[in-house]
Design a protein around this motif. Structure first.
Motif, PDB file in Angstrom:
ATOM      1  N   GLU A 129       1.036  -1.221   0.076  1.00 29.37           N
ATOM      2  CA  GLU A 129       0.063  -0.098  -0.009  1.00 29.37           C
ATOM      3  C   GLU A 129       0.892   1.271  -0.131  1.00 29.37           C
ATOM      4  O   GLU A 129       1.648   1.350   0.843  1.00 29.37           O
ATOM      5  N   SER A 130       0.741   2.209  -0.797  1.00 29.56           N
ATOM      6  CA  SER A 130       1.452   3.482  -1.120  1.00 29.56           C
ATOM      7  C   SER A 130       0.571   4.596  -1.292  1.00 29.56           C
ATOM      8  O   SER A 130      -0.500   4.390  -1.632  1.00 29.56           O
ATOM      9  N   MET A 131       1.039   5.723  -1.126  1.00 26.66           N
ATOM     10  CA  MET A 131       0.547   7.111  -1.453  1.00 26.66           C
ATOM     11  C   MET A 131       1.292   7.367  -2.531  1.00 26.66           C
ATOM     12  O   MET A 131       2.607   7.883  -2.657  1.00 26.66           O
ATOM     13  N   HIS A 132       0.365   7.662  -3.596  1.00 30.15           N
ATOM     14  CA  HIS A 132       1.080   7.686  -5.046  1.00 30.15           C
ATOM     15  C   HIS A 132       1.945   9.284  -5.158  1.00 30.15           C
ATOM     16  O   HIS A 132       3.047   9.209  -5.693  1.00 30.15           O
ATOM     17  N   LEU A 133       1.537  10.241  -4.529  1.00 37.78           N
ATOM     18  CA  LEU A 133       2.073  11.524  -4.702  1.00 37.78           C
ATOM     19  C   LEU A 133       3.342  11.517  -3.992  1.00 37.78           C
ATOM     20  O   LEU A 133       4.441  12.314  -4.357  1.00 37.78           O
ATOM     21  N   THR A 134       3.783  10.885  -3.115  1.00 38.95           N
ATOM     22  CA  THR A 134       5.067  10.602  -2.440  1.00 38.95           C
ATOM     23  C   THR A 134       5.877   9.271  -2.530  1.00 38.95           C
ATOM     24  O   THR A 134       6.843   9.231  -2.380  1.00 38.95           O
ATOM     25  N   ASP A 135       4.947   8.326  -3.169  1.00 39.87           N
ATOM     26  CA  ASP A 135       5.436   6.810  -3.548  1.00 39.87           C
ATOM     27  C   ASP A 135       5.779   6.294  -2.055  1.00 39.87           C
ATOM     28  O   ASP A 135       6.878   5.431  -2.164  1.00 39.87           O
ATOM     29  N   PHE A 136       5.293   6.700  -1.110  1.00 35.39           N
ATOM     30  CA  PHE A 136       5.596   6.151   0.385  1.00 35.39           C
ATOM     31  C   PHE A 136       4.881   4.814   0.428  1.00 35.39           C
ATOM     32  O   PHE A 136       3.641   4.705   0.513  1.00 35.39           O
ATOM     33  N   MET A 137       5.611   3.759   0.705  1.00 40.57           N
ATOM     34  CA  MET A 137       5.131   2.489   0.906  1.00 40.57           C
ATOM     35  C   MET A 137       4.889   2.304   2.451  1.00 40.57           C
ATOM     36  O   MET A 137       5.666   1.725   3.006  1.00 40.57           O
TER      37      MET A 137
END
Length: 407
Positions: A135-143
């Motif tokens: 699971e990640s946040m697209h705008l930071t690519d944070f997994m």
């Protein structure tokens, strides 16, 4: 055999697979630019923050190629093999300690799965190395939830209206670079998804249990993840609200972290992320994050807070305007808080006017500002450091081109 030789061999064999039975999933991004200090493209990240706002702020070239081959059909499911190759120059690495220059070829996924097993209600059995339920946040690519690794398990077993998954994974320095040479760890990952708790909303629960195998100075740990996924927030888009609590080697992102961490090391993370295509032309994302690390060792204590967003507006069917702004703040136990604010504006040629339409070719301008504490904490050679490209300045800019596509 070295990893790059294995990857090259698999790539050479790819045309031999029957085309009708071969699934292909590809991703590529490439960036080039110049900075305000008369150097090449520069990317801005804050020491102690685990991600950065990525629009106009990713360096180098990176690509992935996932091949999926149907091996056997049976009355009780389909046997498939998967292999992923990735390729990137070291400018694309998020690890500032790595030497720059040259290319890396990897094999991050290679596994076999028996899918859609009728005897298990459509569940899947798998074994190998894979990206597992990331699971990640697209705008930071944070997994933020990433229990990937080497192992095996059973996933998506239906129990009532729920889906239950279990995986056993083995970690060492090859799979988790922050581990010491010779250290290993056993990891149990339990997940429950699809718990409908309100109209359009569901809960997803995860539990990671880690046993360190490196002797008295190496430890295990645990992490609990609770995620609420809500559809059609304010009539458009999806929202994820995440709460995570980890201890010891589990104070990471659902994987094995530092096995030198004892039970005194704790991590609490609260995060909210929203993304939506609000109108046929306008789409965007928003992110709020707060993370607190505590330990007996003051050097391991810090608070990371982040807030930002990205918007996209389709001027025509193939031209978009993009803007991205994000602020990160890292406050250690002792010392001044580090701050970094980054802004990017871009014009893009795109296959469509919607937020996630790709491919996309962007002309971007990125500007960043940081404080003295951020400069002091930056690694040697980092753009924010006193010895970096911007010297003793507290600001810098880049102008460049970026290409991104997934097939």
């Amino acid at each position: 055999m070295r990893m790059k030789h294995i990857a090259a061999a698999l790539l050479a064999l790819a045309p031999a697979f029957p085309a009708a039975a071969l699934d292909i999933d590809q991703y590529l991004r490439a960036h080039a630019g110049v900075n305000s200090a008369s150097g090449g493209q520069t990317c801005f990240g804050l020491a102690g923050a685990e991600a950065k706002y990525r629009l106009g702020n990713e360096c180098g070239v990176y690509g992935e190629l996932l091949l999926g081959q149907r091996l056997l059909d049976s009355a009780d499911g389909q046997v498939k093999g998967y292999a992923m190759l990735n390729l990137g120059n070291r400018a694309a690495s998020s690890n500032a300690a790595r030497p720059q220059g040259g290319w890396d070829v990897g094999l991050p996924q290679a596994y076999v799965a028996i899918e859609n097993m009728s005897s298990l209600g459509g569940a899947t059995l798998w074994a190998g190395r894979r990206y597992y339920k990331r699971e990640s946040m697209h705008l930071t690519d944070f997994m933020y939830w990433n229990p990937s690794g080497l192992g095996g398990g059973i996933e998506n077993v239906r129990v009532g209206g729920l889906q239950v998954s279990y995986a056993f994974l083995h970690d060492d320095r090859e799979t988790m670079p922050n581990m010491q040479v010779g250290d290993t760890a056993s990891r149990h990952d339990f997940q429950l998804r699809g718990w409908q708790v309100n109209p359009g909303g569901s809960l997803e629960l995860g539990l990671t249990l880690i046993h360190g195998n490196g002797g008295e100075q190496r430890h295990g740990g645990s992490m609990i993840t609770v995620q609420h996924r809500q559809k059609n927030v304010f009539g458009a888009g999806d929202n994820r609200l995440v709460l995570q609590w980890g201890t010891g080697a589990g104070a990471d992102n659902g994987a094995t972290g530092d096995t030198a961490n004892g039970s005194d090391v704790h991590r609490l993370r609260i995060m909210d992320g929203w993304q939506a295509q609000v109108t046929p032309r306008f789409g965007g994302e928003l992110l709020l994050l707060w993370q607190r690390d505590t330990a007996h060792d003051p050097a391991k204590e810090k608070t990371w807070a982040s807030a930002g967003g990205r918007m996209s507006y389709g001027v025509t069917d193939h031209v978009k305007l993009l803007a991205d702004i994000g602020h990160d703040r890292v406050a250690p136990k002792h010392g001044d808080a580090r701050r970094l604010t980054k802004f990017t504006g871009a014009v893009a040629l795109s296959s469509g006017r919607r937020y996630f339409d790709r491919p996309e070719l962007r002309l971007f301008f990125t500007h960043a500002r940081w404080n003295a504490a951020a400069r002091a904490a930056a690694a040697s050679g980092d753009p924010l450091s006193a010895g970096g490209i911007f010297g003793t300045a507290f600001r810098g800019s880049t102008v460049g081109l970026a290409f991104e596509n997934n097939w």
